[in-house]
Scaffold this motif. Structure first.
Motif, PDB file in Angstrom:
ATOM      1  N   GLN A  40       0.821  -1.210   0.000  1.00 24.59           N
ATOM      2  CA  GLN A  40       0.000   0.000   0.000  1.00 24.59           C
ATOM      3  C   GLN A  40       0.860   1.269   0.000  1.00 24.59           C
ATOM      4  O   GLN A  40       0.519   2.260  -0.639  1.00 24.59           O
ATOM      5  N   TYR A  41       1.981   1.217   0.724  1.00 23.03           N
ATOM      6  CA  TYR A  41       2.908   2.355   0.656  1.00 23.03           C
ATOM      7  C   TYR A  41       3.377   2.544  -0.796  1.00 23.03           C
ATOM      8  O   TYR A  41       3.516   3.667  -1.286  1.00 23.03           O
ATOM      9  N   ALA A  42       3.643   1.404  -1.463  1.00 20.80           N
ATOM     10  CA  ALA A  42       4.142   1.474  -2.846  1.00 20.80           C
ATOM     11  C   ALA A  42       3.095   2.086  -3.774  1.00 20.80           C
ATOM     12  O   ALA A  42       3.410   2.926  -4.624  1.00 20.80           O
ATOM     13  N   VAL A  43       1.834   1.678  -3.596  1.00 23.96           N
ATOM     14  CA  VAL A  43       0.756   2.231  -4.431  1.00 23.96           C
ATOM     15  C   VAL A  43       0.608   3.730  -4.163  1.00 23.96           C
ATOM     16  O   VAL A  43       0.492   4.534  -5.085  1.00 23.96           O
ATOM     17  N   GLN A  44       0.661   4.124  -2.890  1.00 24.14           N
ATOM     18  CA  GLN A  44       0.514   5.554  -2.560  1.00 24.14           C
ATOM     19  C   GLN A  44       1.653   6.378  -3.178  1.00 24.14           C
ATOM     20  O   GLN A  44       1.432   7.469  -3.699  1.00 24.14           O
ATOM     21  N   GLU A  45       2.876   5.832  -3.115  1.00 20.89           N
ATOM     22  CA  GLU A  45       4.015   6.554  -3.702  1.00 20.89           C
ATOM     23  C   GLU A  45       3.804   6.722  -5.209  1.00 20.89           C
ATOM     24  O   GLU A  45       4.089   7.784  -5.774  1.00 20.89           O
ATOM     25  N   ALA A  46       3.289   5.667  -5.844  1.00 23.43           N
ATOM     26  CA  ALA A  46       3.042   5.724  -7.293  1.00 23.43           C
ATOM     27  C   ALA A  46       1.933   6.731  -7.603  1.00 23.43           C
ATOM     28  O   ALA A  46       2.048   7.520  -8.545  1.00 23.43           O
TER      29      ALA A  46
END
Ligand code: UTP
Length: 290
Positions: A40-46
């Motif tokens: 989820q952190y990765a999706v938010q960063e994207a």
């Protein structure tokens, strides 16, 4: 002329052996750091970088878990609504990605990161795209990928995030053979995957963030194996140097290697302190414990 980066590939088909037994039944990217799973952190960063298409390279079992995490959960939402848990309802709603924005493809065998990215070729080979490894978690004011998109807008080609590593650890990383370095942005004349410390051309390593030109598939198609007998993404990127511009960005932020036990625990401490509603209690506990 560069085009907007709207697609991200998450290669999440690895075995996660360093986190067994936690990863026996759930994928590594679903491990929580503080209150959120890594993915989820990765999706938010994207999302912060302007990405609107999320491509997961995985397997059928893990796909089901990811789909239920990012899909709508009407039963849960109505229960939260009934109980007046509006803050929690907002959190759940925010994790839901619009159906058309999510794509899945499979890597049948973990043959390496390069192979995992190659598995996503039908979704991205028509242009430039991002690759994010969710187990490299980055704490930054401006998301690392957004910083990279800004560099890409200036130079085009391939852009990777880089950081210095101790020389005795070069054999864990892809290392740049530096050409020019202004202290923030670096161009390289070559890349070497996992060199022994004595052979490493520098101590500047690539971490799990890439913006790649579709021409990388011309090299991944050859399925050449490299370090560790795996199809290495770094080798394919290296082969495009000369065909397309290549830059490394010393990003502003702190990276946690959540693929390793220590990095994962450190991330939990750092993100826990940042995200906890009772930060001072946690800080006092940590102080007293040490
Ligand atoms: P790692 O090198 O951390 O491997 O992969 P791993 O399998 O996840 O973990 P260990 O080493 O067994 O503990 C870095 C990223 O690349 C993905 C992984 O899922 C992770 O996000 N990957 C790696 C693939 O998707 N496919 C591969 O063949 C290799």
């Amino acid at each position: 002329m560069t085009t907007a980066i709207t697609k991200v590939v998450f290669p999440v088909a690895g075995l996660g052996t360093r986190f067994l037994p936690a990863t026996k039944a759930i994928p590594k990217e679903m491990l929580p750091v503080a209150d959120q799973p890594l993915i989820q952190y990765a999706v938010q960063e994207a999302q912060q970088a302007g990405i609107t298409e999320f491509i997961f390279v995985t397997n059928p079992t893990n796909r089901a878990i990811l789909e239920s995490h990012f899909g709508a959960n009407d039963a849960l939402e109505s229960m939260l609504l009934e109980r007046g848990k509006t803050a929690e309802l907002k959190i759940v709603a925010e994790t839901t990605l619009p159906e058309g924005q999510v794509k899945f493809c499979y890597q049948d065998e973990p043959l390496g990161l390069g192979h995992a990215v190659w598995c996503a070729r039908e979704f991205v080979s028509d242009g430039s795209f991002a690759v994010v490894l969710p187990d490299d978690l980055i704490m930054a004011k401006t998301g690392c990928l957004k910083q990279m998109v800004d560099v890409y807008a200036r130079f085009g080609g391939n852009v990777v995030a880089v950081e210095e590593v101790p020389r005795d650890l070069t054999s864990r990383y892809g290392i740049l053979d530096v050409d020019q370095d202004d202290g923030e942005i670096v161009s390289a004349k070559g890349l070497v995957e996992k060199p022994a410390p004595e052979d490493a051309p520098s101590t500047l390593s690539i971490i799990g963030r890439y913006i790649l030109d579709g021409r990388v598939f011309g090299h991944l198609d050859k399925k050449v194996t490299g370090a560790g007998g795996e199809i290495q993404l770094t080798d394919a990127i290296s082969a495009t140097i000369g065909e397309v511009p290549f830059h490394g960005l010393r990003f502003d932020g702190t990276r946690f290697d959540c693929g390793s036990m220590n990095g994962f625990v450190e991330a939990n401490v750092a993100f826990g302190l940042e995200r906890s509603h009772h930060e001072s209690d946690l800080r006092s506990y940590l102080k007293s414990h040490l």
